[in-house]
Design a protein around this motif. Structure first.
Motif, mmCIF file in Angstrom:
data_model
loop_
_atom_site.group_PDB
_atom_site.id
_atom_site.type_symbol
_atom_site.label_atom_id
_atom_site.label_comp_id
_atom_site.label_asym_id
_atom_site.label_seq_id
_atom_site.Cartn_x
_atom_site.Cartn_y
_atom_site.Cartn_z
ATOM 1 N N ALA A 55 86.749 15.014 34.727
ATOM 2 C CA ALA A 55 87.332 16.302 34.371
ATOM 3 C C ALA A 55 87.705 16.411 32.897
ATOM 4 N N GLU A 56 87.146 17.445 32.243
ATOM 5 C CA GLU A 56 87.473 17.803 30.862
ATOM 6 C C GLU A 56 87.380 16.628 29.892
ATOM 7 N N MET A 57 86.455 15.733 30.155
ATOM 8 C CA MET A 57 86.280 14.565 29.299
ATOM 9 C C MET A 57 85.788 14.946 27.902
ATOM 10 N N ILE A 58 84.941 15.964 27.842
ATOM 11 C CA ILE A 58 84.350 16.385 26.569
ATOM 12 C C ILE A 58 85.192 17.505 25.972
ATOM 13 N N LYS A 59 85.752 17.242 24.802
ATOM 14 C CA LYS A 59 86.624 18.199 24.118
ATOM 15 C C LYS A 59 85.849 18.984 23.066
ATOM 16 N N GLY A 60 86.401 20.118 22.677
ATOM 17 C CA GLY A 60 85.763 20.939 21.670
ATOM 18 C C GLY A 60 85.542 20.219 20.354
ATOM 19 N N THR A 61 86.442 19.322 19.987
ATOM 20 C CA THR A 61 86.329 18.580 18.728
ATOM 21 C C THR A 61 85.126 17.647 18.709
ATOM 22 N N MET A 62 84.565 17.356 19.886
ATOM 23 C CA MET A 62 83.433 16.442 19.987
ATOM 24 C C MET A 62 82.090 17.165 19.847
ATOM 25 N N LEU A 63 82.132 18.496 19.736
ATOM 26 C CA LEU A 63 80.911 19.307 19.768
ATOM 27 C C LEU A 63 80.671 19.995 18.432
ATOM 28 N N ASN A 64 79.429 20.423 18.202
ATOM 29 C CA ASN A 64 79.165 21.178 16.975
ATOM 30 C C ASN A 64 79.102 22.679 17.284
ATOM 31 N N GLU A 65 79.298 23.476 16.253
ATOM 32 C CA GLU A 65 79.481 24.912 16.445
ATOM 33 C C GLU A 65 78.215 25.652 16.881
ATOM 34 N N ASN A 66 77.060 25.033 16.766
ATOM 35 C CA ASN A 66 75.808 25.696 17.136
ATOM 36 C C ASN A 66 75.268 25.250 18.493
ATOM 37 N N SER A 67 76.034 24.463 19.208
ATOM 38 C CA SER A 67 75.506 23.888 20.450
ATOM 39 C C SER A 67 75.667 24.823 21.650
ATOM 40 N N ILE A 68 74.760 24.620 22.621
ATOM 41 C CA ILE A 68 74.780 25.315 23.902
ATOM 42 C C ILE A 68 75.252 24.303 24.944
ATOM 43 N N ILE A 69 76.293 24.649 25.699
ATOM 44 C CA ILE A 69 76.893 23.697 26.638
ATOM 45 C C ILE A 69 76.638 24.147 28.081
ATOM 46 N N ILE A 70 75.978 23.280 28.838
ATOM 47 C CA ILE A 70 75.766 23.505 30.269
ATOM 48 C C ILE A 70 76.642 22.489 30.998
ATOM 49 N N ASP A 71 77.717 22.989 31.607
ATOM 50 C CA ASP A 71 78.712 22.120 32.239
ATOM 51 C C ASP A 71 78.458 22.040 33.744
ATOM 52 N N VAL A 72 78.002 20.865 34.184
ATOM 53 C CA VAL A 72 77.661 20.639 35.585
ATOM 54 C C VAL A 72 78.865 20.157 36.396
ATOM 55 N N GLY A 73 79.922 19.763 35.727
ATOM 56 C CA GLY A 73 81.062 19.115 36.377
ATOM 57 C C GLY A 73 81.719 19.936 37.478
ATOM 58 N N THR A 74 82.078 19.260 38.572
ATOM 59 C CA THR A 74 82.848 19.876 39.655
ATOM 60 C C THR A 74 83.947 18.895 40.057
ATOM 61 N N ASN A 75 85.043 18.970 39.361
ATOM 62 C CA ASN A 75 86.157 18.044 39.571
ATOM 63 C C ASN A 75 87.374 18.809 40.076
ATOM 64 N N PHE A 76 87.864 18.429 41.252
ATOM 65 C CA PHE A 76 89.043 19.085 41.802
ATOM 66 C C PHE A 76 90.302 18.303 41.412
ATOM 67 N N ILE A 77 91.127 18.921 40.596
ATOM 68 C CA ILE A 77 92.376 18.322 40.134
ATOM 69 C C ILE A 77 93.528 19.250 40.511
ATOM 70 N N ASP A 78 94.424 18.753 41.367
ATOM 71 C CA ASP A 78 95.573 19.543 41.824
ATOM 72 C C ASP A 78 95.149 20.905 42.366
ATOM 73 N N GLY A 79 94.061 20.888 43.133
ATOM 74 C CA GLY A 79 93.583 22.107 43.771
ATOM 75 C C GLY A 79 92.804 23.044 42.861
ATOM 76 N N LYS A 80 92.575 22.638 41.620
ATOM 77 C CA LYS A 80 91.849 23.481 40.672
ATOM 78 C C LYS A 80 90.499 22.859 40.339
ATOM 79 N N LEU A 81 89.461 23.685 40.281
ATOM 80 C CA LEU A 81 88.120 23.208 39.937
ATOM 81 C C LEU A 81 87.947 23.189 38.429
ATOM 82 N N LEU A 82 87.638 22.000 37.903
ATOM 83 C CA LEU A 82 87.455 21.825 36.462
ATOM 84 C C LEU A 82 86.077 21.239 36.166
ATOM 85 N N GLY A 83 85.553 21.586 35.027
ATOM 86 C CA GLY A 83 84.282 21.030 34.589
ATOM 87 C C GLY A 83 84.454 19.720 33.862
ATOM 88 N N ASP A 84 83.350 19.173 33.367
ATOM 89 C CA ASP A 84 83.391 17.954 32.564
ATOM 90 C C ASP A 84 83.760 18.262 31.109
#
Length: 280
Positions: free
Chosen positions: A207-236
Motif C-alpha cells: 500500500a502506497e509504497m510509491i510516493k510522488g517524490t519517486m516519480l518524474n513529472e512526465n510519467s504515466i502511472i498505472i496503479d494495479v494495487g489492491t490493498n485493504f487497510i483499515d477497511g479502505k482500498l489503497l493502491g501501490d
C-alpha cells in the motif's frame, strides 16, 4: 494531472459484450458458461466469485459456482469433468489453494483458462501466439490504448514480477515496442528507475509504497494495487502525492480493477468462440 478513469472503459467493454453475447446466442443457440471452483472457506475468494456472478448475469454469461471443503480428490475430479464438459466453456480455480492442490491449476484446459494462468497460456503469450491473457495485465494495456498513450519507444518500468500481472504486462509492453525494466523487492535503487520511466506499472502489492517524490513529472502511472487497510482500498502508489506531480494516473478504486472485471468477461466470451471455432 489527468485521471485515467477505468469506469468509462469498463462500461464500453460491457456494452460491447452484451451485444456480442446476444449475437453469439442467435448464431449458435448456446451461451458462454463459466464454472468457478473454490477449495476452502476463504471469504475474500467467495466475495470475488459473487462479483463475477453479477458481471456474468449482466452480460448474459451462464455462471456456476462450486465450493469444496476437505475433499481434494473430489475437487480434482470435478475439475477434470469441467475440462471435458462441452457445455462448460470457461474455468476459474480460486486461489489461495493448499499445497497439495497447487498443481491443479495446470490441469485447466488452456482453451478454457480465462485467467491465463496455466504454463500453456503464459507460454503462448511469451512467444507472441494468440491466447487468453491474464485479465489485469490486459486491463493495463486497455487503459493505455483507450487514452492514446504512446508505448512504442517509451521507457516502461514494471514494479512487481508476479505471473498474473508483472511478467505478462512486461511482455505485452514489449510487444508494443516499449523498453521495459522489471523492478521488485530486491531492486537496488527503485527511485532512480522510476524517475527514468515514461510509463510505470505499479503491481507490487504494498500500500502506497510509491510516493510522488519517486516519480518524474512526465510519467504515466498505472496503479494495479489492491490493498485493504483499515477497511479502505489503497493502491501501490500514494495517489495524493503522485497526482500533484505526474502527467496522468489511474485512481484506486475506479481504475485498473474496474477494467479487469470486464476484461475477464471478454476472456470468457473469447474462450467460447475458440471452443466453437468462431473467428476471434
Amino acid at each position: 494531472m489527468k485521471k485515467l478513469n477505468g469506469k468509462i472503459i469498463a462500461e464500453k467493454i460491457k456494452n460491447n459484450l452484451i451485444e456480442e453475447v446476444k449475437k453469439l446466442k442467435e448464431k449458435t443457440g448456446k451461451a458462454a458458461h463459466l464454472v468457478v471452483l473454490q477449495y476452502g472457506e476463504d471469504e475474500a475468494s467467495k466475495a470475488y466469485a459473487q462479483r463475477i456472478e453479477k458481471n456474468c448475469k449482466n452480460i448474459g454469461i451462464e455462471f456456476e459456482y462450486q465450493q469444496f471443503i476437505e475433499e481434494p480428490g473430489k475437487f480434482k475430479e470435478i475439475l477434470k469433468k469441467a475440462n471435458q464438459d462441452p457445455q462448460i466453456t470457461s474455468i476459474m480455480v480460486q486461489q489461495p489453494l493448499p499445497k497439495n492442490l497447487k498443481d491443479s491449476l495446470e490441469m485447466i484446459n488452456p482453451q478454457k483458462d480465462v485467467e491465463g494462468i496455466t504454463s500453456a497460456s503464459l507460454g503462448k503469450l511469451f512467444v507472441g501466439l494468440e491466447t487468453l491473457n491474464p485479465a489485469t495485465a490486459e486491463a493495463c494495456m486497455e487503459i493505455l490504448d483507450y487514452y492514446d498513450i504512446p508505448i512504442k519507444g517509451q521507457r516502461a518500468v514494471v514494479v512487481g514480477r508476479s505471473n498474473i500481472v508483472g511478467k505478462p504486462v512486461s511482455i505485452l509492453l514489449q510487444q508494443k515496442h516499449a523498453t521495459v525494466t522489471m523492478c521488485h523487492s530486491r531492486t537496488k535503487d527503485l527511485e532512480w528507475e522510476l524517475k527514468q520511466a515514461d510509463i510505470v506499472i505499479a503491481a507490487v502489492g504494498s500500500a502506497e509504497m510509491i510516493k510522488g517524490t519517486m516519480l518524474n513529472e512526465n510519467s504515466i502511472i498505472i496503479d494495479v494495487g489492491t490493498n485493504f487497510i483499515d477497511g479502505k482500498l489503497l493502491g501501490d502508489v500514494d495517489f495524493d502525492s503522485a497526482a500533484e506531480k505526474v502527467k496522468a494516473i489511474t485512481p484506486v478504486p475506479g481504475g485498473v480493477g474496474t477494467v479487469t472485471n470486464q476484461i475477464l468477461m471478454r476472456n470468457i466470451v473469447k474462450s467460447f468462440k475458440i471452443l466453437h471455432g468462431i473467428t476471434i
